[in-house]
Design an enzyme around this catalytic site. Structure first.
Site, PDB file in Angstrom:
ATOM      1  CG  ASP A 181      -2.022   1.248   1.156  1.00 34.56           C
ATOM      2  OD1 ASP A 181      -2.493   1.408   0.495  1.00 34.56           O
ATOM      3  OD2 ASP A 181      -1.641   2.125   2.198  1.00 34.56           O
ATOM      4  CD  GLU A 265      -4.126   1.064  -2.980  1.00 28.82           C
ATOM      5  OE1 GLU A 265      -5.197   1.290  -2.414  1.00 28.82           O
ATOM      6  OE2 GLU A 265      -3.117   1.837  -2.448  1.00 28.82           O
ATOM      7  CB  CYS A 319     -14.597  -9.790   9.628  1.00 30.66           C
ATOM      8  SG  CYS A 319     -14.861  -7.876   9.802  1.00 30.66           S
ATOM      9  CB  CYS A 335     -13.493  -3.859  12.065  1.00 25.32           C
ATOM     10  SG  CYS A 335     -14.961  -4.749  11.361  1.00 25.32           S
ATOM     11  CB  CYS A 338     -15.019  -7.873  14.361  1.00 28.28           C
ATOM     12  SG  CYS A 338     -13.721  -7.359  13.362  1.00 28.28           S
ATOM     13  CG  ASP A 345      -1.379   3.757   5.845  1.00 25.72           C
ATOM     14  OD1 ASP A 345      -2.365   3.904   4.965  1.00 25.72           O
ATOM     15  OD2 ASP A 345      -0.546   4.585   6.214  1.00 25.72           O
TER      16      ASP A 345
END
Length: 370
Positions: A181, A265, A319, A335, A338, A345
């Site tokens: 990334d 990417e 997840c 998140c 969760c 990053d």
């Protein structure tokens, strides 16, 4: 294909000959451009490079100074103009800002190319037809079969770039894959949790650049002092460019050496370098880095994959929960499903790796948990 660039050490007489060849090639380029413009505007006729090549012998008879330029160098000038027109029409067809080919002023035509023959290298001496033998600083040995040679003037210095056809040199398999990334705070973050600092070469040189640009703006146009000040600005920009290129080479080489597969990417770098990121994006130089990464991978029989960047920064790598609220801040990821917390990053790098190679990322995740 691999390029090798070396410093040339011409004598004063050889430098005068090189400058004269640049002048003649620039004049031919401008005359060919004028002919193409007039033919289309007055008669609606399109002239190609091969149409214009037919008259090179007549040009040499009318203007004997062109006999001092190697024939394939003159042909390459017309092919260069043809390439500029093809790029113009391609942009028109794509609906982009076209940018019609422009005339080259003095100092804006700085290279001549020997596309097939007329050149050779023997030890630390480079030979060019119609110019002669020029001393060469052979900083590393040439590899493979030389295909083309391009002489370039850069900030008053002369260089030659040889494009060679070389055999691939596969590296031994490592059994590892990595997702990368890229960013502006850190240059790149890998799925292995390695953070590479962004050196920001342009930003660190801005103070010096401001001083030199102010000095340039005070000089009278056409004066020798202005030329000298302009050269100082160009040399500082060249230094920044070389620093960035060296950093990209070393970073790309490390990734290719340590991994069989590198995923990154698929970014629209040119589109991102606008607005408030107009300085940061060009300074980090992702486009050049990705290009070098692919070239080194091809030479080492490695694999580089560009993946869809959508939602890589908003999805939980395990997840799969995706929403904008997951990205709490520039560096923090939480998140909302969760409650998992991680560096944003690093989480994105794991998502990037998981798209082309999900089995590998699952193994990496289990290893990090244990």
């Amino acid at each position: 294909m691999k390029a090798f660039r070396f410093r040339l050490r011409p004598t004063k007489a050889q430098e005068a000959a090189l400058l004269e060849q640049l002048r003649l090639c620039r004049n031919l380029y401008n005359a060919a451009l004028q002919e193409r413009r007039d033919a289309y505007r007055k008669a609606g006729k399109t002239i190609t490079a091969y149409d214009q090549m037919k008259y090179l012998s007549e040009i040499k008879e009318a203007l004997p100074e062109y006999k001092g330029v190697y024939s394939q160098v003159l042909q390459d000038v017309l092919k260069r103009l043809e390439k500029a027109f093809k790029a113009f029409f391609r942009r028109v067809k794509a609906g982009q800002t076209p940018g019609y080919p422009t005339f080259k002023g003095a100092g804006w035509y700085d290279s001549i190319c020997y596309p097939q023959s007329g050149f050779s290298v023997t030890g630390d001496v480079a030979y060019f037809s119609k110019i002669g033998n020029i001393r060469l600083r052979l900083s590393r040995p040439l590899e493979g079969k030389i295909k083309t040679a391009t002489i370039t003037r850069d900030c008053g210095a002369w260089y030659v770039s040889y494009v060679c056809e070389v055999e691939a040199q596969p590296l031994p398999a490592t059994g590892s894959a990595v997702g990368v990334d890229v960013g502006t705070t850190y240059f790149c973050i890998t799925s292995d949790g390695e953070f590479t600092e962004n050196p920001r070469y342009f930003k660190s040189s801005m103070a010096k650049l401001r001083v030199k640009h102010r000095s340039l703006s005070r000089k009278k146009r056409g004066s020798e002092r202005r030329k000298k000040a302009k050269g100082a600005v160009a040399k500082l920009h060249r230094k920044v460019s070389r620093q960035r290129l060296d950093f990209h080479h070393k970073t790309a080489a490390k990734l290719i050496r340590e991994n069989d597969l590198v995923a990154h990417e698929d970014l629209n770098v040119s589109g991102m370098g606008r607005g408030n990121m107009a300085r940061s994006i060009p300074d980090v130089g992702w486009g050049q880095f990705f290009s070098l990464l692919s070239q080194k991978a091809a030479s080492a029989a490695r694999t580089v994959i560009a993946v869809d960047p959508r939602s890589t920064s908003q999805a939980r790598h395990n997840c799969g929960h995706t929403c904008k609220a997951n990205r709490v801040s520039q560096s923090r990821f939480v998140c909302q499903s969760c409650g998992h917390t991680a560096n944003a990053d690093w989480n994105a790098a794991l998502n990037i790796l998981g798209r082309p190679c999900p089995s590998v990322v699952n193994v990496a995740l289990s290893a990090s948990v244990h």
